[in-house]
Design a protein around this motif. Structure first.
Motif, PDB file in Angstrom:
ATOM      1  N   ALA A 248      27.508  47.101  23.921  1.00  0.00           N
ATOM      2  CA  ALA A 248      28.489  46.027  23.398  1.00  0.00           C
ATOM      3  C   ALA A 248      29.060  46.586  22.127  1.00  0.00           C
ATOM      4  O   ALA A 248      29.135  46.298  21.183  1.00  0.00           O
ATOM      5  N   GLY A 249      30.037  47.907  22.534  1.00  0.00           N
ATOM      6  CA  GLY A 249      30.431  48.621  21.655  1.00  0.00           C
ATOM      7  C   GLY A 249      29.413  49.446  20.777  1.00  0.00           C
ATOM      8  O   GLY A 249      28.352  49.375  21.192  1.00  0.00           O
ATOM      9  N   GLY A 250      29.923  50.450  20.127  1.00  0.00           N
ATOM     10  CA  GLY A 250      29.137  51.203  19.217  1.00  0.00           C
ATOM     11  C   GLY A 250      28.580  52.690  19.694  1.00  0.00           C
ATOM     12  O   GLY A 250      27.782  53.365  19.026  1.00  0.00           O
ATOM     13  N   ALA A 251      29.134  52.942  20.908  1.00  0.00           N
ATOM     14  CA  ALA A 251      28.563  54.111  21.551  1.00  0.00           C
ATOM     15  C   ALA A 251      29.134  55.437  20.801  1.00  0.00           C
ATOM     16  O   ALA A 251      28.404  56.645  20.963  1.00  0.00           O
ATOM     17  N   TYR A 252      30.275  55.384  20.067  1.00  0.00           N
ATOM     18  CA  TYR A 252      30.733  56.626  19.434  1.00  0.00           C
ATOM     19  C   TYR A 252      29.839  56.879  18.182  1.00  0.00           C
ATOM     20  O   TYR A 252      30.740  56.783  17.032  1.00  0.00           O
ATOM     21  N   SER A 253      28.664  57.124  18.219  1.00  0.00           N
ATOM     22  CA  SER A 253      27.995  57.041  17.070  1.00  0.00           C
ATOM     23  C   SER A 253      26.661  57.951  17.404  1.00  0.00           C
ATOM     24  O   SER A 253      26.326  58.119  18.632  1.00  0.00           O
TER      25      SER A 253
ATOM     26  N   ARG B 208      45.041  32.859  53.315  1.00  0.00           N
ATOM     27  CA  ARG B 208      43.811  32.431  52.632  1.00  0.00           C
ATOM     28  C   ARG B 208      43.549  33.561  51.540  1.00  0.00           C
ATOM     29  O   ARG B 208      42.084  33.532  51.335  1.00  0.00           O
ATOM     30  N   ILE B 209      44.101  34.136  50.935  1.00  0.00           N
ATOM     31  CA  ILE B 209      43.991  35.209  49.586  1.00  0.00           C
ATOM     32  C   ILE B 209      43.294  34.475  48.534  1.00  0.00           C
ATOM     33  O   ILE B 209      43.854  33.588  47.924  1.00  0.00           O
ATOM     34  N   SER B 210      42.135  35.075  48.307  1.00  0.00           N
ATOM     35  CA  SER B 210      41.486  34.845  46.904  1.00  0.00           C
ATOM     36  C   SER B 210      41.956  35.826  45.793  1.00  0.00           C
ATOM     37  O   SER B 210      41.699  37.118  46.114  1.00  0.00           O
ATOM     38  N   PHE B 211      42.232  35.355  44.632  1.00  0.00           N
ATOM     39  CA  PHE B 211      42.670  36.388  43.527  1.00  0.00           C
ATOM     40  C   PHE B 211      41.803  36.286  42.323  1.00  0.00           C
ATOM     41  O   PHE B 211      41.540  35.018  41.861  1.00  0.00           O
ATOM     42  N   HIS B 212      41.445  37.261  41.996  1.00  0.00           N
ATOM     43  CA  HIS B 212      40.261  37.267  41.173  1.00  0.00           C
ATOM     44  C   HIS B 212      40.808  38.400  39.796  1.00  0.00           C
ATOM     45  O   HIS B 212      41.249  39.260  39.963  1.00  0.00           O
ATOM     46  N   ALA B 213      40.758  37.700  38.463  1.00  0.00           N
ATOM     47  CA  ALA B 213      41.198  38.315  37.462  1.00  0.00           C
ATOM     48  C   ALA B 213      39.888  38.621  36.563  1.00  0.00           C
ATOM     49  O   ALA B 213      38.954  37.910  36.252  1.00  0.00           O
ATOM     50  N   SER B 214      39.441  39.977  36.778  1.00  0.00           N
ATOM     51  CA  SER B 214      37.858  40.339  35.844  1.00  0.00           C
ATOM     52  C   SER B 214      37.977  41.358  34.948  1.00  0.00           C
ATOM     53  O   SER B 214      38.604  42.495  35.051  1.00  0.00           O
ATOM     54  N   THR B 215      37.116  40.886  33.821  1.00  0.00           N
ATOM     55  CA  THR B 215      36.752  42.104  32.876  1.00  0.00           C
ATOM     56  C   THR B 215      35.409  41.913  32.892  1.00  0.00           C
ATOM     57  O   THR B 215      34.727  41.170  33.145  1.00  0.00           O
ATOM     58  N   LEU B 216      34.777  43.177  32.300  1.00  0.00           N
ATOM     59  CA  LEU B 216      33.382  43.128  32.144  1.00  0.00           C
ATOM     60  C   LEU B 216      33.061  43.199  30.440  1.00  0.00           C
ATOM     61  O   LEU B 216      31.941  42.565  30.057  1.00  0.00           O
ATOM     62  N   ARG B 217      34.011  43.794  29.646  1.00  0.00           N
ATOM     63  CA  ARG B 217      33.443  43.874  28.198  1.00  0.00           C
ATOM     64  C   ARG B 217      33.170  42.600  27.718  1.00  0.00           C
ATOM     65  O   ARG B 217      32.225  42.369  26.950  1.00  0.00           O
ATOM     66  N   ASN B 218      33.939  41.513  27.800  1.00  0.00           N
ATOM     67  CA  ASN B 218      33.712  40.007  27.225  1.00  0.00           C
ATOM     68  C   ASN B 218      32.711  39.301  27.937  1.00  0.00           C
ATOM     69  O   ASN B 218      32.821  37.928  27.601  1.00  0.00           O
ATOM     70  N   ARG B 219      32.127  39.563  28.880  1.00  0.00           N
ATOM     71  CA  ARG B 219      31.261  38.865  29.736  1.00  0.00           C
ATOM     72  C   ARG B 219      29.899  38.583  28.874  1.00  0.00           C
ATOM     73  O   ARG B 219      29.399  39.413  27.987  1.00  0.00           O
TER      74      ARG B 219
ATOM     75  N   ARG C 212      23.414  41.305  32.395  1.00  0.00           N
ATOM     76  CA  ARG C 212      21.884  41.712  32.945  1.00  0.00           C
ATOM     77  C   ARG C 212      21.916  41.499  34.146  1.00  0.00           C
ATOM     78  O   ARG C 212      21.340  42.241  34.962  1.00  0.00           O
ATOM     79  N   ALA C 213      22.472  40.187  35.006  1.00  0.00           N
ATOM     80  CA  ALA C 213      22.449  39.896  36.311  1.00  0.00           C
ATOM     81  C   ALA C 213      23.023  41.003  37.143  1.00  0.00           C
ATOM     82  O   ALA C 213      22.724  41.320  38.343  1.00  0.00           O
ATOM     83  N   LEU C 214      24.220  41.309  36.745  1.00  0.00           N
ATOM     84  CA  LEU C 214      24.917  42.539  37.214  1.00  0.00           C
ATOM     85  C   LEU C 214      24.226  43.686  37.523  1.00  0.00           C
ATOM     86  O   LEU C 214      24.298  44.353  38.561  1.00  0.00           O
ATOM     87  N   ARG C 215      23.478  44.128  36.278  1.00  0.00           N
ATOM     88  CA  ARG C 215      22.833  45.184  36.135  1.00  0.00           C
ATOM     89  C   ARG C 215      21.881  45.260  37.247  1.00  0.00           C
ATOM     90  O   ARG C 215      21.656  46.269  38.026  1.00  0.00           O
TER      91      ARG C 215
END
Length: 320
Positions: free
Chosen positions: A86-91, A250-261, A267-270
Motif C-alpha cells: 500500500a505504497g512505501g516500497a521505495y525504501s 451484450r458487451i459488459s464494460f468494466h473500469a478497474s483499478t487495483l491500488r485503491n481497492r 486479500r481475496a484476489l491474492r
C-alpha cells in the motif's frame, strides 16, 4: 532508514523512521522494487496515494520479513516474500498486510519476485475475475509487451485461450510472441480491427489500458457477451460511444483499478491468484518478463524508461 522521496517531481534519497507495523502487518526488509507507471504518475502529482496509505512511492516489492505484528502467523518470520504494497516500497523497509504476502521460492531471485505482484494480480483480475476468460476463448490484450500484457499473455495461454495482442513496434510484437501470443499486431502499421476481421477473430475478453478511441474499435471485434476491462486511458479520457453496438453484442464494460481497492479485496484476489497460478510461478513456467534491472540509485532513469515507453516488460530496482 533510507527512502526515495519525490519532491517537485524529482527523486532523491532521504532519511526517515522505519514504519511502525499494525497487528496484522509485517515489516519487510526490501531487496527489490517493481517500477510501475503509477509510480511515475504519483511523482508527477497526478496519482496521489489513497488516504491511509504510505505517501512513499512503490506498489510492489520482494524482500525478507524481519518483524511480525501480534496477530501474524510466526511462519512468516525471516521468509523471502513478494507482495503488493500500500505504497512505501521505495525504501529500505516497508509495512505490508501479512495476508497479502506470497512466499518467494528459493529458486526465484528477488529481482524476479519484484516483477510479479502488481502485473500478475492486475492481469489475473482483468482476465479471469472480470473478463471471465475460459479455455477455448480469445483474449485481446492491448499493450501486449507491457508488464501487465506479458503476464496476461502467459496466464491466458495456461488457461487454454487464444491470445491476440497489440503493441507499438515490431520488436515489441516479437517480444509478445516469444511469451506465447498467437497473433501480434503492430498498431502503428496495422489496424487491429481490420486484422482481426481478416483472420476471423473475435474477442471474448479484452484488456485495455488505452481506452479513448479504442472503445468503439474494441466493440467492433468483440464476441457476444464480451467483457471489456479498462485499466487506464493512455489514449484519452473521453470518447464517443456507439451504444447500439454494445447492446447488440451484450458487451459488459468494466473500469478497474487495483491500488485503491480495500484490503479485503486485495486479500481475496491474492488468494484466488495463488490457488490457480502460484504453482506455475514457483515452478518457473513463466518468463518473469524483466526488461532491465537497475540499482535503486537509478530510479530517475527507471522512470524515464517507462515514460518514454521504451520497455518491453518490467523495470526492477535493486536496493543496495
Amino acid at each position: 532508514m533510507q527512502y526515495i522521496s519525490h519532491q517537485d517531481q524529482q527523486l532523491a534519497f532521504e532519511q526517515t523512521d522505519k514504519p511502525k507495523i499494525s497487528s496484522n502487518e509485517v515489516l519487510v526488509k526490501v531487496a527489490a522494487i517493481g517500477v510501475n507507471r503509477a509510480d511515475c504518475m504519483q511523482r508527477q502529482g497526478k496519482y496521489p496515494a489513497p488516504e491511509g496509505d504510505s505517501p512513499i512511492l512503490g506498489l510492489e516489492c520482494a524482500g525478507t520479513v524481519c518483524e511480525l505484528g501480534s496477530e501474524v502467523d510466526p511462519k512468516w518470520q525471516d521468509k523471502r516474500i513478494f507482495t503488493l504494497c500500500a505504497g512505501g516500497a521505495y525504501s529500505e523497509y516497508v509495512a505490508v498486510d501479512a495476508q497479502q504476502l506470497m512466499e518467494l521460492p528459493d529458486n526465484i531471485s528477488m529481482a524476479q519476485g519484484a516483477a510479479i505482484s502488481e502485473v500478475y494480480l492486475t492481469a489475473f483480475g482483468a482476465l479471469f475475475e472480470l473478463g471471465k476468460l475460459q479455455s477455448g476463448q480469445t483474449a485481446l490484450i492491448h499493450a501486449g509487451a507491457s508488464g501487465v500484457g506479458g503476464a496476461a499473455i502467459q496466464m491466458a495461454k495456461s488457461a487454454g485461450a487464444q491470445v491476440v495482442i497489440t503493441a507499438g513496434s515490431d520488436e515489441k510484437c516479437e517480444h509478445a510472441k516469444s511469451l506465447g501470443a498467437d497473433h501480434v499486431i503492430n498498431y502503428k502499421t496495422t489496424d487491429f480491427v481490420e486484422y482481426m476481421k481478416a483472420h476471423n477473430l473475435s474477442a471474448n475478453a479484452i484488456v485495455d489500458p488505452v481506452s479513448g478511441r479504442y472503445l468503439n474499435k474494441n466493440a467492433k471485434v468483440a464476441a457476444m457477451d464480451c467483457q471489456i476491462v479498462m485499466l487506464a486511458f493512455l489514449d484519452s479520457r473521453f470518447a464517443e460511444v456507439d451504444f447500439a453496438r454494445l447492446l447488440q453484442k451484450r458487451i459488459s464494460f468494466h473500469a478497474s483499478t487495483l491500488r485503491n481497492r480495500s484490503i479485503a479485496f486485495k486479500r481475496a484476489l491474492r488468494d484466488a491468484f495463488v490457488a490457480r497460478f502460484y504453482d506455475d510461478i514457483a515452478n518457473q513456467k513463466y518468463d518473469f518478463n524483466i526488461y532491465k534491472i537497475m540499482p535503486w540509485q537509478q530510479a530517475s532513469e527507471a522512470h524515464a524508461i517507462l515514460e518514454g515507453n521504451e520497455n518491453s516488460g518490467k523495470v526492477v530496482l535493486l536496493v543496495e
